[in-house]
Design a protein around this motif. Sequence first.
Motif, mmCIF file in Angstrom:
data_model
loop_
_atom_site.group_PDB
_atom_site.id
_atom_site.type_symbol
_atom_site.label_atom_id
_atom_site.label_comp_id
_atom_site.label_asym_id
_atom_site.label_seq_id
_atom_site.Cartn_x
_atom_site.Cartn_y
_atom_site.Cartn_z
ATOM 1 N N SER A 212 -0.355 -2.952 3.160
ATOM 2 C CA SER A 212 -1.783 -3.208 3.355
ATOM 3 C C SER A 212 -2.243 -4.431 2.575
ATOM 4 N N GLU A 213 -1.772 -4.554 1.339
ATOM 5 C CA GLU A 213 -2.260 -5.616 0.459
ATOM 6 C C GLU A 213 -1.764 -6.991 0.874
ATOM 7 N N GLY A 216 -1.299 -6.595 5.808
ATOM 8 C CA GLY A 216 -2.601 -6.301 6.386
ATOM 9 C C GLY A 216 -2.649 -6.473 7.889
ATOM 10 N N ASN A 217 -3.684 -7.148 8.361
ATOM 11 C CA ASN A 217 -3.914 -7.302 9.793
ATOM 12 C C ASN A 217 -3.037 -8.366 10.442
ATOM 13 N N PRO A 220 -0.317 -5.118 11.818
ATOM 14 C CA PRO A 220 -0.738 -3.732 11.547
ATOM 15 C C PRO A 220 0.402 -2.719 11.650
ATOM 16 N N LEU A 223 1.948 -1.358 8.213
ATOM 17 C CA LEU A 223 1.351 -0.211 7.523
ATOM 18 C C LEU A 223 1.790 1.092 8.172
ATOM 19 N N SER A 258 -0.789 -11.611 5.191
ATOM 20 C CA SER A 258 -2.228 -11.865 5.124
ATOM 21 C C SER A 258 -2.808 -11.028 3.998
ATOM 22 N N ARG A 259 -3.396 -11.689 3.009
ATOM 23 C CA ARG A 259 -4.030 -10.977 1.890
ATOM 24 C C ARG A 259 -5.556 -10.925 2.066
ATOM 25 N N ALA A 261 -7.607 -8.733 3.476
ATOM 26 C CA ALA A 261 -8.274 -7.480 3.141
ATOM 27 C C ALA A 261 -8.372 -7.289 1.636
ATOM 28 N N ASP A 262 -7.267 -7.548 0.924
ATOM 29 C CA ASP A 262 -7.263 -7.362 -0.528
ATOM 30 C C ASP A 262 -8.203 -8.343 -1.218
#
Length: 322
Positions: A212-213, A216-217, A220, A223, A258-259, A261-262
């Motif tokens: 996730s960190e 991420g997107n 997907p 995850l 991709s960071r 979201a974090d």
Amino acid sequence: MAKNDRKFGKRTVLFMDEIHRFNKRQQDTFLLSVEKGEIILIGATTENPSFIINSALLSRCRVIVMEKLDPNDLNSILERAADKLNVDVVDVENPCGVINNNEGVAIESSALKWLADISDGDARIALTNLQLVLQNSNNDGKIITIEDIKNGIKKSHMLYDRAGEEHYNIISAMHKSIRGSDANAALYWTTRMIVSGEDPRYIARRLVRAASEDIGNADPNALQLAVTTMQECQLLGMPEADVLLAQCAIYLARAPKSREADSALAKAKTVIANCKGLQPSVPMHIRNAPTKLMKDLGYGKLQNGDEFCFMPPELKGVDFFK
């Protein structure tokens, strides 16, 4: 006693082995005496002092790090021990393969080097290994070789303490290797934890976090795979779960990163933490109005002249993704 002795010019050294076994409140016992110079405190610990030593006490002490010994240094120690034990150290090129004195014991120099290499920089482990080899040898004058001792000592003594610093160092190395898209390193550090007996569920939880960190997107599915890996580790356990962890670590390392979201989450936390006074209220027009009273109070309605916005008016224009 130390206080009284100091009056007569006598200093007291207090050596505390395994000082980390004292909790931080118990360590306060030493603080006043150290401050007054009544004792010279020497504490030995195998843990990271930053984590287990009272900060007030640590600030009044000097930290000396005892690094791992180099394999060449360990080899010198083993040769010295062999000499003290009347064990001949011979070169592998010895053509006869036996020692002249049938009552003596001999060991190949390459075997000593092998013992040094597997002892992870710890002289105690190296000397213990040598002692075990000599105790279990029934060679009747034949030189002890690497093959003679490998069956008795099957794997290296890897430093790994589930509650200590190395635990966090290796899990951090795995996470950073995934972040850096280095599949080889990610697999190596994951395997280090597996063979050292780390709980596979802990490794899997950290893989979920990395998915996730750091991905991420951008992917997907990463995850989803990490969560499935964690669930399957709980069902299978070890040793069957090892390949699941390896597969997940390799996938995460190779996945696009991709960071967003974090990073956006960190910015949102900063805005909330730096808010002066009360936190902004939820705008009336995006509140639910399940009762007539709430509808009469204006819940769910955009007031005349107000601009429709999902963010509080005080935070209009804030963008966490820039």
